[in-house]
Design a protein around this motif. Structure first.
Motif, PDB file in Angstrom:
ATOM      1  N   ASP A 288       0.956  -1.121  -0.220  1.00  0.00           N
ATOM      2  CA  ASP A 288      -0.014   0.053  -0.083  1.00  0.00           C
ATOM      3  C   ASP A 288       0.775   1.219   0.123  1.00  0.00           C
ATOM      4  O   ASP A 288       0.915   2.326   0.936  1.00  0.00           O
ATOM      5  CB  ASP A 288      -0.908  -0.173   1.302  1.00  0.00           C
TER       6      ASP A 288
ATOM      7  N   ARG B 177       0.448   8.987   1.574  1.00  0.00           N
ATOM      8  CA  ARG B 177       0.261   9.013   2.991  1.00  0.00           C
ATOM      9  C   ARG B 177       0.802   8.061   3.856  1.00  0.00           C
ATOM     10  O   ARG B 177       0.924   8.160   5.036  1.00  0.00           O
ATOM     11  CB  ARG B 177      -1.487   8.801   2.936  1.00  0.00           C
ATOM     12  N   ASN B 178       1.356   7.147   3.321  1.00  0.00           N
ATOM     13  CA  ASN B 178       2.068   6.184   3.947  1.00  0.00           C
ATOM     14  C   ASN B 178       3.701   6.125   3.868  1.00  0.00           C
ATOM     15  O   ASN B 178       4.336   5.388   4.167  1.00  0.00           O
ATOM     16  CB  ASN B 178       1.744   4.608   3.482  1.00  0.00           C
TER      17      ASN B 178
ATOM     18  N   THR C 271      -0.660   1.284  -6.510  1.00  0.00           N
ATOM     19  CA  THR C 271      -1.137   1.785  -5.427  1.00  0.00           C
ATOM     20  C   THR C 271      -0.704   3.305  -5.642  1.00  0.00           C
ATOM     21  O   THR C 271      -1.498   4.319  -5.395  1.00  0.00           O
ATOM     22  CB  THR C 271      -0.924   1.365  -4.117  1.00  0.00           C
ATOM     23  N   LEU C 272       0.606   3.514  -5.939  1.00  0.00           N
ATOM     24  CA  LEU C 272       1.274   4.841  -5.855  1.00  0.00           C
ATOM     25  C   LEU C 272       0.623   5.563  -7.037  1.00  0.00           C
ATOM     26  O   LEU C 272       0.197   6.958  -6.854  1.00  0.00           O
ATOM     27  CB  LEU C 272       2.780   4.765  -6.086  1.00  0.00           C
TER      28      LEU C 272
ATOM     29  N   ASN D  26       1.845   4.546  -0.883  1.00  0.00           N
ATOM     30  CA  ASN D  26       1.325   5.808  -1.380  1.00  0.00           C
ATOM     31  C   ASN D  26       1.670   7.029  -0.624  1.00  0.00           C
ATOM     32  O   ASN D  26       2.425   6.655   0.506  1.00  0.00           O
ATOM     33  CB  ASN D  26      -0.215   5.520  -1.413  1.00  0.00           C
TER      34      ASN D  26
ATOM     35  N   ARG E 122     -13.296   5.124  -1.113  1.00  0.00           N
ATOM     36  CA  ARG E 122     -13.105   5.734   0.199  1.00  0.00           C
ATOM     37  C   ARG E 122     -13.321   7.212   0.350  1.00  0.00           C
ATOM     38  O   ARG E 122     -13.794   7.650   1.112  1.00  0.00           O
ATOM     39  CB  ARG E 122     -11.545   5.525   0.658  1.00  0.00           C
ATOM     40  N   ARG E 123     -12.772   7.859  -0.644  1.00  0.00           N
ATOM     41  CA  ARG E 123     -13.068   9.417  -1.015  1.00  0.00           C
ATOM     42  C   ARG E 123     -14.503   9.577  -1.607  1.00  0.00           C
ATOM     43  O   ARG E 123     -14.810  10.979  -1.396  1.00  0.00           O
ATOM     44  CB  ARG E 123     -12.159   9.981  -1.970  1.00  0.00           C
TER      45      ARG E 123
ATOM     46  N   LYS F 149      -2.452   5.416  -8.676  1.00  0.00           N
ATOM     47  CA  LYS F 149      -3.854   5.743  -8.359  1.00  0.00           C
ATOM     48  C   LYS F 149      -3.674   6.965  -7.337  1.00  0.00           C
ATOM     49  O   LYS F 149      -4.708   7.775  -7.506  1.00  0.00           O
ATOM     50  CB  LYS F 149      -4.431   4.652  -7.624  1.00  0.00           C
ATOM     51  N   SER F 150      -2.983   6.708  -6.242  1.00  0.00           N
ATOM     52  CA  SER F 150      -2.851   7.919  -5.135  1.00  0.00           C
ATOM     53  C   SER F 150      -2.515   9.291  -5.965  1.00  0.00           C
ATOM     54  O   SER F 150      -2.964  10.263  -5.638  1.00  0.00           O
ATOM     55  CB  SER F 150      -2.226   7.573  -4.030  1.00  0.00           C
ATOM     56  N   ARG F 151      -1.727   9.251  -6.749  1.00  0.00           N
ATOM     57  CA  ARG F 151      -0.995  10.423  -7.536  1.00  0.00           C
ATOM     58  C   ARG F 151      -2.082  10.859  -8.596  1.00  0.00           C
ATOM     59  O   ARG F 151      -1.920  12.002  -8.909  1.00  0.00           O
ATOM     60  CB  ARG F 151       0.175  10.021  -8.274  1.00  0.00           C
ATOM     61  N   SER F 152      -3.063  10.284  -9.027  1.00  0.00           N
ATOM     62  CA  SER F 152      -3.573  10.564 -10.101  1.00  0.00           C
ATOM     63  C   SER F 152      -4.624  11.803  -9.848  1.00  0.00           C
ATOM     64  O   SER F 152      -4.828  12.429 -10.874  1.00  0.00           O
ATOM     65  CB  SER F 152      -4.639   9.305 -10.728  1.00  0.00           C
TER      66      SER F 152
END
Length: 187
Positions: free
Chosen positions: A72, A76-77, A104-105, A74, A162-163, A107-110
């Motif tokens: 996971d 935030r982690n 994961t990275l 990303n 989640r968002r 998707k979180s950056r997108s």
């Protein structure tokens, strides 16, 4: 952030201890989920995009190294540390291919990259920075990221994110992961 995540990924590379869950054990289920998603949402993604994700499962997912991966990774982690410049927190602790963490990275950056205007170019740069710092094969990481985006596109249609579980926010996130999946297919 992608270069930092890549360097953290490289530093975390160690043989996996016994008893952790293996990504390769998920492979058959992933392919079934992709096929079910394509059947349940036939107009959601181009066939080429779905077939690329299925090919990744078939070609990469069934046989993976015995390497510990975060699972996971990303923004935030990844936190500023004292014993190391950057530390990864909240690992899922999977055994498998380190390139998997690129999914994961990306998707979180997108979300941020889409707000900046050109998602495909931003994702291309993210892949370059992450894989260079992680010392990973770029094409392998791209394929894992593309699979992750297709999975997110179908999961978002089923249960939201989640968002954004419902409504306009959910719809915007679905459109974003659809665009991400297609951009990653074309890179």
């Amino acid at each position: 952030m992608a270069a930092i995540a890549g360097s953290v990924s490289r530093r975390l590379t160690v043989p996996a201890p016994a008893g952790l869950p293996r990504l390769q054990d998920q492979a058959t289920g992933w392919e079934e989920q992709l096929r079910r998603g394509a059947q349940d949402f036939p107009d959601a993604l181009p066939s080429r995009t779905v077939q690329a994700a299925i090919a990744t499962v078939r070609e990469l997912a069934h046989h993976q190294p015995d390497t510990l991966i975060h699972g996971d990774l990303n923004a935030r982690n990844i936190l500023v540390g004292t014993r190391e410049p950057w530390l990864a927190v909240d690992p899922k602790g999977w055994v498998g291919d380190r390139a998997y963490d690129c999914g994961t990275l990306t998707k979180s950056r997108s979300v941020v990259l889409a707000e900046q205007g050109d998602l495909a170019t931003g994702i291309d740069r993210t892949l370059d920075a992450f894989t260079s710092a992680a010392e990973l094969d770029r094409e392998r990481a791209r394929r894992w990221a593309q699979l992750s985006a297709v999975q997110a596109a179908y999961a978002g249609r089923r249960r939201g994110f989640r968002r954004g579980r419902h409504g306009a926010k959910r719809d915007r996130l679905i459109a974003l992961v659809d665009e991400l999946a297609q951009a990653l297919t074309g890179l």
